[in-house]
Design a protein around this motif. Structure first.
Motif, PDB file in Angstrom:
ATOM      1  N   ILE A   3       0.855  -1.190   0.000  1.00  0.00           N
ATOM      2  CA  ILE A   3       0.000   0.000   0.000  1.00  0.00           C
ATOM      3  C   ILE A   3       0.894   1.244   0.000  1.00  0.00           C
ATOM      4  O   ILE A   3       1.742   1.406   0.869  1.00  0.00           O
ATOM      5  CB  ILE A   3      -0.939   0.035   1.223  1.00  0.00           C
ATOM      6  CG1 ILE A   3      -1.856  -1.181   1.257  1.00  0.00           C
ATOM      7  CG2 ILE A   3      -1.741   1.337   1.241  1.00  0.00           C
ATOM      8  CD1 ILE A   3      -2.837  -1.263   0.093  1.00  0.00           C
ATOM      9  N   THR A   4       0.690   2.104  -0.969  1.00  0.00           N
ATOM     10  CA  THR A   4       1.450   3.348  -1.084  1.00  0.00           C
ATOM     11  C   THR A   4       0.537   4.514  -0.706  1.00  0.00           C
ATOM     12  O   THR A   4      -0.615   4.567  -1.124  1.00  0.00           O
ATOM     13  CB  THR A   4       1.953   3.524  -2.530  1.00  0.00           C
ATOM     14  OG1 THR A   4       2.773   2.407  -2.865  1.00  0.00           O
ATOM     15  CG2 THR A   4       2.763   4.798  -2.675  1.00  0.00           C
ATOM     16  N   VAL A   5       1.068   5.411   0.104  1.00  0.00           N
ATOM     17  CA  VAL A   5       0.308   6.578   0.561  1.00  0.00           C
ATOM     18  C   VAL A   5       0.766   7.795  -0.239  1.00  0.00           C
ATOM     19  O   VAL A   5       1.952   8.108  -0.281  1.00  0.00           O
ATOM     20  CB  VAL A   5       0.525   6.812   2.074  1.00  0.00           C
ATOM     21  CG1 VAL A   5      -0.285   8.005   2.549  1.00  0.00           C
ATOM     22  CG2 VAL A   5       0.161   5.562   2.870  1.00  0.00           C
ATOM     23  N   ASP A   6      -0.190   8.466  -0.875  1.00  0.00           N
ATOM     24  CA  ASP A   6       0.107   9.617  -1.737  1.00  0.00           C
ATOM     25  C   ASP A   6      -0.382  10.940  -1.154  1.00  0.00           C
ATOM     26  O   ASP A   6      -0.796  11.840  -1.892  1.00  0.00           O
ATOM     27  CB  ASP A   6      -0.519   9.408  -3.118  1.00  0.00           C
ATOM     28  CG  ASP A   6       0.191   8.332  -3.922  1.00  0.00           C
ATOM     29  OD1 ASP A   6       1.407   8.179  -3.755  1.00  0.00           O
ATOM     30  OD2 ASP A   6      -0.484   7.650  -4.720  1.00  0.00           O
ATOM     31  N   ILE A   7      -0.322  11.077   0.163  1.00  0.00           N
ATOM     32  CA  ILE A   7      -0.751  12.340   0.775  1.00  0.00           C
ATOM     33  C   ILE A   7       0.123  13.490   0.294  1.00  0.00           C
ATOM     34  O   ILE A   7      -0.374  14.594   0.058  1.00  0.00           O
ATOM     35  CB  ILE A   7      -0.751  12.229   2.319  1.00  0.00           C
ATOM     36  CG1 ILE A   7      -1.847  11.252   2.764  1.00  0.00           C
ATOM     37  CG2 ILE A   7      -0.952  13.594   2.963  1.00  0.00           C
ATOM     38  CD1 ILE A   7      -1.863  10.965   4.244  1.00  0.00           C
TER      39      ILE A   7
END
Length: 73
Positions: A3-7
């Motif tokens: 899971i990659t977080v793009d905040i």
């Protein structure tokens, strides 16, 4: 982790700082940094909803799944 977080991407698009986002969603900058850097083990739906409301985006704009390399398994 797959899971990659793009905040960071959404923060840049909205020209908003981490501190401002943390204040507007009601969490500490340190806790937001843990989430933003992909070190969180979980995220509350209430936090995800607040992120989406403030950033005017969908959950899929903040989180994405990427397959892990078969060699790494």
């Amino acid at each position: 982790m797959p899971i990659t977080v793009d905040i960071d991407v959404m923060l840049a698009k909205r020209k908003m700082s981490v501190g401002e986002l943390a204040e507007r969603i009601g969490i500490t900058p340190a806790n937001l940094a843990v989430l933003k850097n992909g070190r969180a083990k979980a995220v509350r739906f209430a936090t995800l909803a607040a992120l989406c409301e403030v950033l005017k985006c969908q959950p899929g704009d903040l989180l994405r799944w990427e397959a892990e390399d078969a060699a790494g398994e």
